[in-house]
Design a protein around this motif. Structure first.
Motif, short mmCIF file in Angstrom:
data_model
loop_
_atom_site.label_atom_id
_atom_site.label_comp_id
_atom_site.label_asym_id
_atom_site.label_seq_id
_atom_site.Cartn_x
_atom_site.Cartn_y
_atom_site.Cartn_z
N SER A 177 31.42 -5.09 -2.46
CA SER A 177 32.29 -3.94 -2.67
C SER A 177 33.71 -4.44 -2.90
CB SER A 177 32.24 -3.00 -1.46
OG SER A 177 32.90 -1.79 -1.73
N VAL A 178 34.34 -3.96 -3.98
CA VAL A 178 35.69 -4.37 -4.34
C VAL A 178 36.53 -3.13 -4.61
CG1 VAL A 178 37.12 -5.64 -5.99
CG2 VAL A 178 34.87 -6.53 -5.33
N HIS A 228 31.17 -1.33 -6.80
CA HIS A 228 30.18 -1.54 -5.75
C HIS A 228 28.91 -2.13 -6.36
CE1 HIS A 228 32.68 0.82 -3.09
NE2 HIS A 228 32.62 1.85 -3.90
N LYS A 229 28.40 -3.15 -5.74
CA LYS A 229 27.10 -3.69 -6.12
C LYS A 229 26.11 -3.31 -5.03
CE LYS A 229 24.68 -7.99 -7.30
NZ LYS A 229 24.81 -9.46 -7.45
N LEU A 243 45.99 4.58 -15.15
CA LEU A 243 45.95 3.13 -15.26
C LEU A 243 45.55 2.45 -13.95
CD1 LEU A 243 49.31 2.84 -17.20
CD2 LEU A 243 47.03 2.79 -18.18
N SER A 244 45.46 3.24 -12.86
CA SER A 244 45.15 2.64 -11.57
C SER A 244 43.81 1.92 -11.58
CB SER A 244 45.16 3.72 -10.48
OG SER A 244 46.44 4.30 -10.35
N ALA A 245 42.81 2.56 -12.20
CA ALA A 245 41.48 1.96 -12.23
C ALA A 245 41.46 0.69 -13.07
CB ALA A 245 40.47 2.96 -12.77
N PRO A 281 41.65 -0.64 0.17
CA PRO A 281 41.13 -0.36 1.50
C PRO A 281 40.65 1.08 1.61
CG PRO A 281 43.19 -1.56 1.65
CD PRO A 281 43.01 -1.19 0.21
N GLY A 282 39.51 1.25 2.23
CA GLY A 282 38.92 2.58 2.33
C GLY A 282 37.90 2.84 1.26
N ALA A 283 37.98 2.11 0.14
CA ALA A 283 37.02 2.28 -0.94
C ALA A 283 35.88 1.28 -0.84
CB ALA A 283 37.71 2.14 -2.30
N THR A 284 36.05 0.25 -0.03
CA THR A 284 35.01 -0.76 0.11
C THR A 284 34.01 -0.33 1.16
OG1 THR A 284 36.44 -1.96 1.65
CG2 THR A 284 36.50 -2.62 -0.65
#
Length: 572
Positions: free
Chosen positions: A289-290, A253-254, A244-246, A293-296
């Motif tokens: 990018s959304v 990302h665009k 469910l995290s996603a 932290p670390g994923a953007t």
């Protein structure tokens, strides 16, 4: 006990928090985010009886006004309309507000109409006390949504990705231990703040090349690599805490992709647009990018797209038909991956056999264009031949040519048959040789591993072929010219005779070394002693062919008394 000042929070923030807390506690469900109305549903939770528990969240923190009362009634009416339209079976509808209702308000709620089927069966109110209790059970969520958890997480992430942290220690081992301890502390601190993702930070030798990147991504939503001024490489894996995290905190990302006209990158992007086939190492500019932290991301980068395996696809197999449409062979396929095209209705799917020796790719550009099938036979090395048995059988059959299709295992065809195909001679020869190693496995308890056949000489492959045929009981034949040897104590006949010579099966044999517990017997069908031969030092006899120059090879079980070079004679 954790408390929230509900009066100061926005309706969207309260709704997000209640949805996340209920769904994460329930283990399944979703937050409803429709484009036009929510159908009286902010949260949907599945129940054991197959029905649904629906929660409608309102931020009302005091006695209801007439306007708020109307809003709740409107939401409930939308739910009844949704039930009538879709047949949704709602067992329970809960109104959640940070205000504890009076007895009169509970009676008002209970008086709501039901559907013709009597649904929802239960109407209840989740008030302030209940929401405070929910908050007490989810301190991470409270900190994230209503505290400064998100900001602290961002700061910690920046520190984690900075590999040039000052460390104390006198030697390489002490420095490495201090670095790992520091990174583990950072990961634990981030996990205490982020309720949706787990952070795994580790030091690695170097950033892996493209072919190895996917190996680092198993189970992760995203993986990042960084290198500090001192050359140390750091790997950050962002792993969802649940499925469910996603849903509550997606990573998006665009990007703007760049490829030169006529280049391979342009062809790969066109293929992706038409079929959804993943691409690799294409220049990209991250526009937006959304995520956690670390994923953007930001700026220029090289972008590669990977598609994970799908467990919802049926078990499949590649089937070979002869020209009479009779099944000749079938190869089970696993590890299926698929993707839909971003434009149009095309699709791409890739799969392989369990050993990874055969890669199968389906591409459909959509519209009225045909589906294409690509089958690639790889050339594996240093793998147990037992894992290649199905591939060997399939390849040897395909060497004769036929028609391919893909079907569900023991089921109906999914696609195909496609045009008649045949293995190219080089690939067919490789799998013909691989078959020799598979047959050798049947005569030993040791594990036979297929060597790199490019390193095996043609003479060794011929020797392997004769040996395997003899082990199989085939008695392969050959031609011989002379046999010069040292053989004492033998009364050689004057005329033609059949000679039999025992030989050990010496190892390594064509790149493998296994125990066979067999000996080979060479049978010279007709031979005689050449009395005029000039013998080299140490030799005692020279044998030449008699009426026939053929010989055959036979495998015998090893018995006491057998030794290499032992001759026996049978007179004609």
């Amino acid at each position: 006990m954790v408390t929230i000042n509900w009066e100061r929070e926005s309706g969207d923030r309260i709704e997000e928090f209640v949805a996340a807390a209920l769904v994460m506690r329930h283990g399944a469900g979703c937050r409803v985010t429709p484009s036009r109305g929510d159908g009286g549903m902010d949260v949907k939770l599945p129940l054991a009886n197959g029905r649904w528990w629906v929660v409608q969240v309102k931020r009302y923190s005091g006695p209801l006004t007439s306007r708020q009362e109307t809003s709740i009634e409107k939401s409930y009416g939308a739910l009844l309309a949704e039930i009538a339209r879709t047949g949704l079976e709602v067992e329970r509808w809960t109104l959640a507000t940070p205000w504890d209702p009076t007895r009169e308000r509970l009676g008002w709620l209970e008086g709501f109409d039901r559907s013709p089927d009597g649904l929802p069966a239960t109407l209840d109110w989740m008030g302030r006390v209940s929401l405070d209790g929910l908050a007490a059970d989810c301190p991470q969520l409270v900190d994230y949504y209503f505290g400064d958890g998100a900001e602290r997480l961002t700061s910690l992430m920046a520190l984690a990705l900075k590999s040039s942290i000052t460390l104390s220690g006198s030697g390489p081992e002490q420095l490495l231990e201090a670095a790992m301890e520091r990174m583990n502390d950072l990961a634990k601190a981030m996990e205490e703040i982020d309720p949706f993702y787990r952070y795994e930070i580790s030091a690695i030798d170097a950033i892996p090349d493209h072919s190895k990147l996917a190996e680092h991504g198993e189970g992760a939503a995203m993986v990042r690599f960084g290198t500090g001024p001192d050359g140390r490489a750091v790997r950050l894996r962002i792993v969802p805490m649940s499925d469910l995290s996603a849903h509550f905190r997606p990573i998006r990302h665009k990007v703007r992709l760049h490829a030169a006209p006529g280049s391979g990158e342009e062809a790969a992007l066109r293929d992706f647009a038409a079929t959804g086939k993943p691409f690799a190492n294409v220049r990209a500019e991250v526009v937006k990018s959304v995520g956690p932290p670390g994923a953007t991301l930001g700026g220029q980068s090289l972008l590669s797209l990977y598609v994970e395996e799908h467990d919802h696809l049926p078990p499949m197999e590649l089937v070979l038909l002869d020209d009479d449409e009779v099944e000749v062979a079938a190869l089970k396929l696993e590890q299926a991956r698929g993707n839909l095209s971003p434009a149009g209705n095309g699709f791409w799917m890739a799969t392989s056999d369990i050993a990874g020796a055969v890669d199968v790719e389906l591409k459909h550009p959509g519209e009225a264009r045909e589906i294409t099938l690509g089958v690639t036979f790889n050339r594996p090395a240093d793998v147990p031949v037992a894992s290649l048995v199905p591939v060997v059988k399939f390849a040897n059959a395909l060497a004769e040519g036929g028609w391919l299709l893909i079907r569900a295992v023991a089921g109906r065809p999914l696609v195909g048959p496609f045009g008649r195909v045949c293995l190219d001679p080089s690939t067919a020869k490789f799998w013909e040789f691989a078959d020799l190693y598979v047959r050798l496995q049947a005569h030993t308890f040791d594990v036979v591993r297929l060597p790199d056949l490019s390193t095996v000489s043609p003479d060794d492959l011929v020797r392997l072929q004769f040996t395997v045929r003899a082990l199989d009981g085939d008695a392969p034949e050959g031609i011989w010219a002379t046999q010069v040897m040292q053989a004492n104590g033998i009364d050689w006949p004057a005329g033609d005779f059949e000679g039999r010579l025992l030989r050990e099966i010496t190892m390594p044999l064509a790149g493998v070394d296994v125990a066979l517990h067999k000996m080979l017997q060479q049978r010279f069908h007709s031979c005689r002693v050449d009395p005029n031969a000039v013998l080299p030092a140490g030799a005692t006899v020279c044998l030449v062919p008699g009426e026939s120059n053929t010989m055959s090879m036979h495998a015998l079980n090893f018995e006491d008394g057998m030794e290499d070079g032992l001759w026996t004679i049978e007179s004609e």
